[in-house]
Design an enzyme around this catalytic site. Structure first.
Site, PDB file in Angstrom:
ATOM      1  N   CYS A   1      -9.863  -7.694  11.848  1.00 19.47           N
ATOM      2  CA  CYS A   1     -10.667  -6.842  10.958  1.00 19.47           C
ATOM      3  C   CYS A   1     -11.682  -7.651  10.153  1.00 19.47           C
ATOM      4  O   CYS A   1     -11.392  -8.744   9.681  1.00 19.47           O
ATOM      5  CB  CYS A   1      -9.745  -6.073  10.010  1.00 19.47           C
ATOM      6  SG  CYS A   1     -10.653  -4.908   8.977  1.00 19.47           S
TER       7      CYS A   1
ATOM      8  N   CYS B   1      -9.288  -8.121   2.820  1.00 22.15           N
ATOM      9  CA  CYS B   1      -8.233  -7.663   1.907  1.00 22.15           C
ATOM     10  C   CYS B   1      -7.127  -8.727   1.801  1.00 22.15           C
ATOM     11  O   CYS B   1      -6.525  -9.111   2.819  1.00 22.15           O
ATOM     12  CB  CYS B   1      -7.662  -6.346   2.411  1.00 22.15           C
ATOM     13  SG  CYS B   1      -8.954  -5.156   2.848  1.00 22.15           S
TER      14      CYS B   1
ATOM     15  N   CYS C   1      -3.638  -8.269   3.484  1.00 23.44           N
ATOM     16  CA  CYS C   1      -3.511  -7.714   4.836  1.00 23.44           C
ATOM     17  C   CYS C   1      -3.405  -8.770   5.945  1.00 23.44           C
ATOM     18  O   CYS C   1      -4.288  -9.622   6.090  1.00 23.44           O
ATOM     19  CB  CYS C   1      -4.689  -6.787   5.114  1.00 23.44           C
ATOM     20  SG  CYS C   1      -4.489  -5.950   6.712  1.00 23.44           S
TER      21      CYS C   1
ATOM     22  N   CYS D   1       1.009   8.977  12.283  1.00 26.38           N
ATOM     23  CA  CYS D   1      -0.133   8.336  11.608  1.00 26.38           C
ATOM     24  C   CYS D   1      -0.640   7.166  12.438  1.00 26.38           C
ATOM     25  O   CYS D   1       0.130   6.242  12.727  1.00 26.38           O
ATOM     26  CB  CYS D   1       0.290   7.799  10.246  1.00 26.38           C
ATOM     27  SG  CYS D   1       1.168   8.981   9.246  1.00 26.38           S
TER      28      CYS D   1
ATOM     29  N   CYS E   1      -2.378  12.177  11.323  1.00 28.21           N
ATOM     30  CA  CYS E   1      -3.005  11.407  10.249  1.00 28.21           C
ATOM     31  C   CYS E   1      -3.645  10.186  10.891  1.00 28.21           C
ATOM     32  O   CYS E   1      -3.061   9.614  11.822  1.00 28.21           O
ATOM     33  CB  CYS E   1      -1.938  10.974   9.233  1.00 28.21           C
ATOM     34  SG  CYS E   1      -2.606   9.943   7.896  1.00 28.21           S
TER      35      CYS E   1
ATOM     36  N   CYS F   1      -4.569  11.552   2.035  1.00 28.92           N
ATOM     37  CA  CYS F   1      -3.409  10.680   1.839  1.00 28.92           C
ATOM     38  C   CYS F   1      -3.967   9.419   1.191  1.00 28.92           C
ATOM     39  O   CYS F   1      -4.739   8.681   1.818  1.00 28.92           O
ATOM     40  CB  CYS F   1      -2.762  10.356   3.181  1.00 28.92           C
ATOM     41  SG  CYS F   1      -1.450   9.120   3.043  1.00 28.92           S
TER      42      CYS F   1
ATOM     43  N   ARG G   1       5.209   8.986  -1.073  1.00 26.03           N
ATOM     44  CA  ARG G   1       5.842   8.284   0.058  1.00 26.03           C
ATOM     45  C   ARG G   1       6.258   6.864  -0.317  1.00 26.03           C
ATOM     46  O   ARG G   1       5.455   6.061  -0.783  1.00 26.03           O
ATOM     47  CB  ARG G   1       4.893   8.244   1.267  1.00 26.03           C
ATOM     48  CG  ARG G   1       5.548   7.540   2.474  1.00 26.03           C
ATOM     49  CD  ARG G   1       4.771   7.694   3.775  1.00 26.03           C
ATOM     50  NE  ARG G   1       4.403   9.075   3.982  1.00 26.03           N
ATOM     51  CZ  ARG G   1       3.149   9.512   3.953  1.00 26.03           C
ATOM     52  NH1 ARG G   1       2.163   8.678   3.778  1.00 26.03           N
ATOM     53  NH2 ARG G   1       2.905  10.788   4.121  1.00 26.03           N
TER      54      ARG G   1
HETATM   55  N1  SAM Z   1      -8.394  -0.562   7.819  1.00 26.43           N
HETATM   56  C1  SAM Z   1      -8.077   0.646   7.188  1.00 26.43           C
HETATM   57  C2  SAM Z   1      -8.107   0.572   5.676  1.00 26.43           C
HETATM   58  O1  SAM Z   1      -8.037  -0.514   5.128  1.00 26.43           O
HETATM   59  O2  SAM Z   1      -8.190   1.637   5.060  1.00 26.43           O
HETATM   60  C3  SAM Z   1      -6.754   1.223   7.626  1.00 26.43           C
HETATM   61  C4  SAM Z   1      -5.552   0.312   7.815  1.00 26.43           C
HETATM   62  S1  SAM Z   1      -4.964  -0.571   6.380  1.00 26.43           S
HETATM   63  C5  SAM Z   1      -3.793  -1.651   7.111  1.00 26.43           C
HETATM   64  C6  SAM Z   1      -4.035   0.685   5.509  1.00 26.43           C
HETATM   65  C7  SAM Z   1      -3.319   0.296   4.257  1.00 26.43           C
HETATM   66  O3  SAM Z   1      -2.205  -0.521   4.557  1.00 26.43           O
HETATM   67  C8  SAM Z   1      -4.053  -0.495   3.204  1.00 26.43           C
HETATM   68  O4  SAM Z   1      -4.917   0.277   2.432  1.00 26.43           O
HETATM   69  C9  SAM Z   1      -2.896  -1.006   2.363  1.00 26.43           C
HETATM   70  O5  SAM Z   1      -2.558  -0.081   1.341  1.00 26.43           O
HETATM   71  C10 SAM Z   1      -1.737  -1.088   3.351  1.00 26.43           C
HETATM   72  N2  SAM Z   1      -1.319  -2.478   3.570  1.00 26.43           N
HETATM   73  C11 SAM Z   1      -1.920  -3.389   4.355  1.00 26.43           C
HETATM   74  N3  SAM Z   1      -1.270  -4.569   4.316  1.00 26.43           N
HETATM   75  C12 SAM Z   1      -0.216  -4.395   3.472  1.00 26.43           C
HETATM   76  C13 SAM Z   1       0.822  -5.252   3.022  1.00 26.43           C
HETATM   77  N4  SAM Z   1       0.903  -6.519   3.407  1.00 26.43           N
HETATM   78  N5  SAM Z   1       1.744  -4.745   2.179  1.00 26.43           N
HETATM   79  C14 SAM Z   1       1.663  -3.448   1.764  1.00 26.43           C
HETATM   80  N6  SAM Z   1       0.690  -2.609   2.172  1.00 26.43           N
HETATM   81  C15 SAM Z   1      -0.240  -3.063   3.008  1.00 26.43           C
HETATM   82 FE1  SF4 Z   2      -8.937  -4.384   7.519  1.00 27.07          FE
HETATM   83 FE2  SF4 Z   2      -6.466  -4.738   6.663  1.00 27.07          FE
HETATM   84 FE3  SF4 Z   2      -8.402  -4.399   4.894  1.00 27.07          FE
HETATM   85 FE4  SF4 Z   2      -7.623  -2.308   6.457  1.00 27.07          FE
HETATM   86  S1  SF4 Z   2      -6.413  -3.339   4.889  1.00 27.07           S
HETATM   87  S2  SF4 Z   2      -9.725  -2.958   5.986  1.00 27.07           S
HETATM   88  S3  SF4 Z   2      -7.089  -3.443   8.332  1.00 27.07           S
HETATM   89  S4  SF4 Z   2      -8.205  -6.143   6.340  1.00 27.07           S
END
Ligand code: SAM
Ligand code: SF4
Ligand code: DTB
Length: 330
Positions: free
Chosen positions: A70, A74, A77, A114, A145, A205, A277
């Site tokens: 990606c 973040c 992530c 989802c 979702c 959501c 949730r």
């Molecule tokens: N890329 C899209 C986004 O960021 O909206 C969708 C997928 S992203 C993985 C969805 C959500 O997963 C993030 O907004 C975050 O809240 C959650 N998430 C990702 N990594 C995480 C982690 N290590 N621990 C807890 N929640 C996590």
């Molecule tokens: Fe990309 Fe992960 Fe951020 Fe979603 S949460 S935008 S998958 S880096």
């Protein structure tokens, strides 16, 4: 001999919908967090029982339809290309492969499926392909979702027309914490996509992550931001940070579990009709803390052996836990 007198202290009346403010100030939510633990749980349970059957839990199963690589950074992530986590980038899954996973989820008792993609924002051809996935899953009789990142003009409408019930797009933190956790987009970008989803008539959501080193005021700020949305989201995932090696947040001080339960309770009290949730991080919480979260008003879980790339309690363990607690699928 003088007898000790027992003073009976009546609990403050629980927050009812009538008593709830139109707009929640962060300080009011901090005051909830500051209540004695059992008082807070009593208030949360009272609100919960006024709006839901407390024995019911909604089951959503996640599938990562496009993993890793990606473009966003973040800090929490494992799927960001900016972090060296060992997660391999994959192509978007095909309809047949997704249907195998969706049928298995349905057979295990999930009612919502989802699908998550590690995109900053989908391209037009991605929307076409994901629309085919949505229609196929919807055709099985499951709620649908997706979470695909930021949406542009017409994209929420296209997903809706394919049969989308919910779009997941988290604000993740209080506004004043956001720049610490991601630098490749702004908090306002998240709000913009949420408006597009709402505008298209797709259910929202939206939740966040706790345990990222935020202050209690910032946890209250996250809940305030969600509760003050008009209307507030139909589904609110509260994630407990899953610390993945290679992400900048690996090594963050772990949040006290009671503070996590308090966050669930604050979400329940401030958003009485939403599905709260209990999301990522359940594996590390253990059964007793999860039971406290249900008492605090959580009434939905991610159900299935995997989240997107990290682990989740096994389906058999979750079924056993629900049975032990006398709970059942909604
Ligand atoms: N890329 C899209 C986004 O960021 O909206 C969708 C997928 S992203 C993985 C969805 C959500 O997963 C993030 O907004 C975050 O809240 C959650 N998430 C990702 N990594 C995480 C982690 N290590 N621990 C807890 N929640 C996590
Ligand atoms: Fe990309 Fe992960 Fe951020 Fe979603 S949460 S935008 S998958 S880096
Ligand atoms: C949400 O709030 N949590 C889910 C879902 N929405 C997409 C994702 C949790 C991801 C946890 C880390 C991982 O497995 O990637």
């Amino acid at each position: 001999m003088q007898q000790a007198t027992i003073q009976i202290v009546r609990p403050a009346s629980p927050v009812t919908e009538l008593a709830a403010p139109q707009r929640w100030e962060v300080a009011q939510i901090e005051a909830l967090f500051a209540l004695p633990f059992h008082e807070l749980l009593y208030q949360a349970q009272t609100v919960h029982r006024a709006n839901f059957d407390p024995a019911e839990v909604q089951l959503s199963t996640l599938l990562s339809i496009k993993t890793g690589g990606c473009a966003e950074n973040c800090g929490y992530c494992p799927q960001s290309a900016a972090h060296d986590t060992g997660v391999e980038a994959t192509a978007l899954m095909k309809v047949d492969e997704v249907l195998v996973a969706a049928r298995a989820a349905q057979a295990a008792g999930a009612t919502r499926f989802c699908m998550g993609a590690a995109w900053r924002s989908p391209k037009e051809r991605d929307i076409e392909k994901v629309s085919a996935l949505i229609s196929a899953v919807k055709g099985l009789g499951l709620e649908t979702c997706v979470t695909l990142g930021m949406l542009g003009d017409g994209q929420a409408e296209a997903l809706r027309d394919a049969g989308l019930d919910y779009y997941n797009h988290n604000i993740d933190s209080a506004p004043d914490k956001y720049a610490d956790i991601v630098q490749t987009r702004q908090f306002e970008d998240r709000l913009d996509t949420l408006e597009r989803v709402r505008g298209a008539g797709v259910k929202v959501c939206c939740g966040g992550i706790v345990g990222m080193g935020e202050t209690r005021t910032q946890r209250a700020g996250l809940i305030a931001e969600l509760a003050n949305m008009e209307p507030y989201p139909e589904s609110v995932p509260i994630n407990h940070l899953v610390q993945v090696e290679g992400t900048p947040m690996h090594g963050t001080e772990v949040l006290d579990p009671f503070e996590f339960v308090r966050t669930i309770a604050a979400a329940r009290i401030t958003m009485p009709h939403t599905r709260v949730r209990l999301s990522a991080g359940r594996q590390a919480l253990g059964e007793a803390v999860q039971a406290l979260c249900f008492m605090a008003g959580a009434n939905s879980i991610f159900y299935g052996d995997k989240l997107l790339v990290t682990g989740n309690p096994d389906v058999t363990a979750d079924q056993a836990l629900l049975q032990k607690l006398g709970m059942r699928a909604a």
